[in-house]
Design an enzyme around this catalytic site. Structure first.
Site, short mmCIF file in Angstrom:
data_model
loop_
_atom_site.label_atom_id
_atom_site.label_comp_id
_atom_site.label_asym_id
_atom_site.label_seq_id
_atom_site.Cartn_x
_atom_site.Cartn_y
_atom_site.Cartn_z
N HIS A 170 24.28 1.54 -90.53
CA HIS A 170 23.99 0.48 -89.56
C HIS A 170 23.73 -0.85 -90.27
O HIS A 170 24.37 -1.87 -89.98
CB HIS A 170 22.77 0.88 -88.72
CG HIS A 170 22.35 -0.14 -87.70
ND1 HIS A 170 22.66 -0.02 -86.37
CD2 HIS A 170 21.66 -1.30 -87.82
CE1 HIS A 170 22.18 -1.07 -85.72
NE2 HIS A 170 21.56 -1.87 -86.57
N GLU A 171 22.79 -0.83 -91.22
CA GLU A 171 22.46 -2.08 -91.93
C GLU A 171 23.65 -2.56 -92.76
O GLU A 171 23.88 -3.76 -92.91
CB GLU A 171 21.22 -1.89 -92.82
CG GLU A 171 19.95 -1.54 -92.04
CD GLU A 171 19.65 -2.46 -90.87
OE1 GLU A 171 20.05 -3.64 -90.91
OE2 GLU A 171 19.02 -2.00 -89.90
N HIS B 187 29.33 -7.90 -91.91
CA HIS B 187 29.48 -9.08 -91.04
C HIS B 187 29.14 -10.34 -91.84
O HIS B 187 29.78 -11.39 -91.70
CB HIS B 187 28.53 -8.92 -89.84
CG HIS B 187 28.91 -9.72 -88.64
ND1 HIS B 187 28.18 -9.71 -87.47
CD2 HIS B 187 29.93 -10.59 -88.40
CE1 HIS B 187 28.74 -10.51 -86.58
NE2 HIS B 187 29.80 -11.06 -87.12
N HIS C 227 25.89 -4.63 -90.61
CA HIS C 227 25.41 -6.02 -90.56
C HIS C 227 25.83 -6.75 -91.84
O HIS C 227 26.26 -7.91 -91.81
CB HIS C 227 23.88 -6.07 -90.47
CG HIS C 227 23.33 -5.81 -89.10
ND1 HIS C 227 23.77 -6.47 -87.97
CD2 HIS C 227 22.33 -4.98 -88.69
CE1 HIS C 227 23.07 -6.06 -86.92
NE2 HIS C 227 22.19 -5.15 -87.32
#
Length: 672
Positions: free
Chosen positions: A464-465, A471, A468
């Site tokens: 998940h991190e 991105h 990010h």
């Protein structure tokens, strides 16, 4: 000795920074940034996009770098001295922000450009910068009278301090509690790793026995596996009353003050509520749409949640003669039921998820999708010995980003997991400045005999991190304020949540899920069980998540001035989502850092909102192959690299060819 923070540097010079450097560095950088803005105002030429908007976009860069370094340290490696400095600089930064947005001469120049925007032939990114800048002024009081502007300044300064205080109180309460066990029988049911970690902690404090804390790698296994129900209760109740106790760290008054100040601020700017103000700049647009979205999902999830809760209650009654399932029983009996249903225990899985392997797996997934490589480097300065650094390169060996990873809990680090950056990506004077991105987690530390082995939940947290981080790392925009994760908050979770999907896929798991002792790849039957159990108790999990979103909207989508009892208000908000009996001495809001110390106020719904996007997006991959290069390139070019340069729904449709449909999420969650 010159202040290192005011020198030119590329990577953050952590080892050379002294705490006493921060205040003077902030003072000087604010002064310099003010001068840059004054130069824009004093420009005798007519206001143009270049001499006003573009000049503003690249002003205050040094201040941004110093702020990034300071506030990231204050989250990941803080101490009393840094916290005191934060109390001094936060209001100054708030005031500086207001000096910009409330400056009538600067606004006049921005408005002059904005008024003729249709004749300027701007690119989509330039137009977005102009729109956001103009709106930023208006939404921060540019159209207010002088008296109202002063009121706004006072509110913003107080809010900045209250938010800091809120976070400090939660951290202090987290650090204040220890469960010290001396009777080995009280460890019954706990995994070996958890006991070793607790033993080490006790030894480090020169105590006999075992110590458990509210840090997640300690707390979660305890409430999930400890057979002793009374001790589980003690841990859960203490965790639930963080900053809701009769002591100096109580956050009740802070919460009530924050929500009332937010309401006053929104009213001052012409909005009915804080949620109306926030949601104007979100995909969801307004509180009605958010509440409809949450309640619609609740209607679909509640029957499943109730059924699951009844099943769990019957299971606990049958197993241990528990008459009433309480909050401290949830994780324990869920784990037991999961083991019975799927014969799947986190302890069976953990040997296949050695931290280094999982991290390399995330790297390999990114390589297969986006063609980037991660090379570990040892010559980058770090703020703690646990932090690792990597250079990220593309297929042509060009530098894409610097990546920092900080994985283990320690005293000066807040709980949870997050992605952040030390330097944004932007293009100036023909040079594409590449970003410095970091992920921070709290995973179990290695012991002298065992590496750090992750639970499956921690595996998905890392991915998940890392989503990010991608991105941030793959950003390719001109202006720093539109780069990377600088997007609408209900869009920012799409890259992170979509990456979690690879953790459930055989093709991806076979890359990294290898037994840390034997090197054996995770057996197919375990992969099947992971997939089968993915929607286990998903109704209850969904309702829990919706309850947080509804609480957030409760605080922010109505006038809070008549709320006197935080606890009574919470109980009202939780009425529609309630499954477990209430615990009188617990409250959620006093430690709800996402909305009171982070940026999620009126935005907690965005996790669920983004799940609709991510399920729909991953469905596209699934139909065409999870490592389909063409779709990955579309995702990279239209979502990851674009930052906030275009409206998010437009970006999504360019990637997907259509608007997202909730069916994929409901199907994945087993709710249809």
């Amino acid at each position: 000795m010159e202040n290192i923070l005011l020198q030119k540097f590329d990577t953050a010079p952590f080892s050379q920074i002294k705490n006493e450097d921060f205040e003077p560095a902030f003072e000087q950088a604010i002064k310099d940034a003010k001068q840059e803005v004054q130069d824009i105002i004093n420009n005798p030429e007519e206001a143009t996009f270049e001499n006003t908007l573009e000049a503003m976009a690249f002003s205050g860069m040094q201040l941004d770098r110093i702020s990034n370094i300071f506030f990231n340290l204050n989250s990941a490696e803080t101490n009393e001295e840094l916290q005191k400095i934060a109390q001094v600089v936060a209001p100054k930064l708030s005031e500086f922000g207001n000096d910009i947005t409330l400056n009538p001469d600067l606004f006049k120049r921005v408005k002059a450009v904005y008024d003729k925007k249709n004749a300027l032939n701007l690119t989509a990114e330039q137009l977005m910068l102009l729109e956001k800048s103009y709106k930023g002024f208006v939404r921060n009081g540019a159209l207010l009278s002088d008296t109202e502007k002063e009121q706004l300044r006072a509110i913003d300064t107080e809010l900045a301090l209250l938010s800091l205080k809120f976070g400090e109180n939660v951290l202090a309460e987290t650090n204040a509690y220890q469960l010290h066990i001396t009777d080995e029988n009280d460890l019954d049911g706990l995994p070996e790793d958890t006991k070793i970690m607790a033993k080490q902690l006790a030894e480090s404090e020169k105590k006999e026995g075992w110590i458990f804390t509210l840090d997640f790698p300690s707390y979660l296994p305890f409430v999930t596996y400890a057979k002793n129900r009374e001790l589980r209760k003690e841990m859960a109740v203490v965790a639930g009353k963080k900053a809701f106790q009769d002591n100096e760290y109580n956050n009740e008054a802070n919460v009530l003050r924050i929500v009332n100040l937010r309401q006053q601020r929104a009213n001052l700017l012409g909005y009915t509520t804080h949620a109306d103000f926030v949601l104007e700049e979100r995909m969801a647009q307004n509180p009605t749409k958010v509440l409809d979205f949450l309640n619609d999902l609740l209607v679909k999830a509640k029957p499943a949640a109730t059924k699951e809760f009844d099943e769990l209650t019957a299971f606990a009654k049958n197993l241990d003669n528990i008459e009433q399932l309480e909050k401290w029983d949830g994780a324990y009996y869920s784990e037991k039921l999961k083991q019975e249903k799927f014969n799947l225990d986190d302890e069976i899985l953990k040997p296949y998820f050695k931290l280094e392997n999982v991290l390399n797996g995330a790297f390999e997934v990114a390589n297969k999708l986006f063609g980037i490589r991660f090379e570990k480097v040892l010559n980058i300065d770090v703020y703690h010995e646990d932090v690792e650094t990597y250079e990220v390169k593309d297929e042509n060996n060009h530098l894409v980003a610097l990546f920092y990873a900080d994985f283990f809990p320690r005293k000066g680090k807040r709980n949870g997991a997050w992605m952040t950056s030390f330097k944004s990506q932007f293009i100036k004077d023909g040079i594409n400045e590449r970003p410095h991105v970091s992920i921070v987690c709290n995973f179990t530390k290695p012991t002298p005999t065992k590496p750090s082995l992750l639970t499956f939940n921690e595996v998905t947290t890392l991915f998940h991190e890392f989503g990010h981080a991608l991105h941030g790392m793959l950003a390719n925009t001109i202006y720093p304020s539109l780069s990377g994760t600088s997007v609408y908050w209900d869009f920012v979770e799409l890259p992170s949540q979509v990456m979690e999907n690879w953790c459930y896929e055989k093709e991806a798991l076979e890359l990294f899920a290898k037994h840390y002792e034997t090197g054996e790849t995770i057996p197919m039957e375990l992969i099947e069980k992971i997939k089968e159990s993915a929607s286990f108790l998903e109704g209850m999990a969904t309702v829990r998540q919706l309850s947080f979103g509804l609480l957030d909207m409760g605080w922010h989508s109505q006038n809070p001035e008549n709320i006197t009892s935080l606890k009574a208000f919470e109980n009202e908000q939780f009425e529609s989502t309630k499954l477990y009996p209430d615990v009188a001495e617990n409250a959620m809001s006093t430690a709800f850092s996402h909305i009171f110390a982070g940026g999620y106020s009126s935005g907690y719904y965005s996790y669920k909102w983004a799940e609709v996007l991510d399920a729909d997006a991953f469905d596209y991959f699934k139909q065409n192959g999870i490592f389909n290069k063409e779709i990955a390139t579309k995702f990279k070019d239209n979502v990851l690299s674009q930052g906030g340069t275009q409206p998010p729904m437009e970006l999504y449709k360019k990637f997907r060819g259509q608007e997202p449909k909730p069916e994929a999420l409901l199907k994945r969650a087993g709710l249809i």
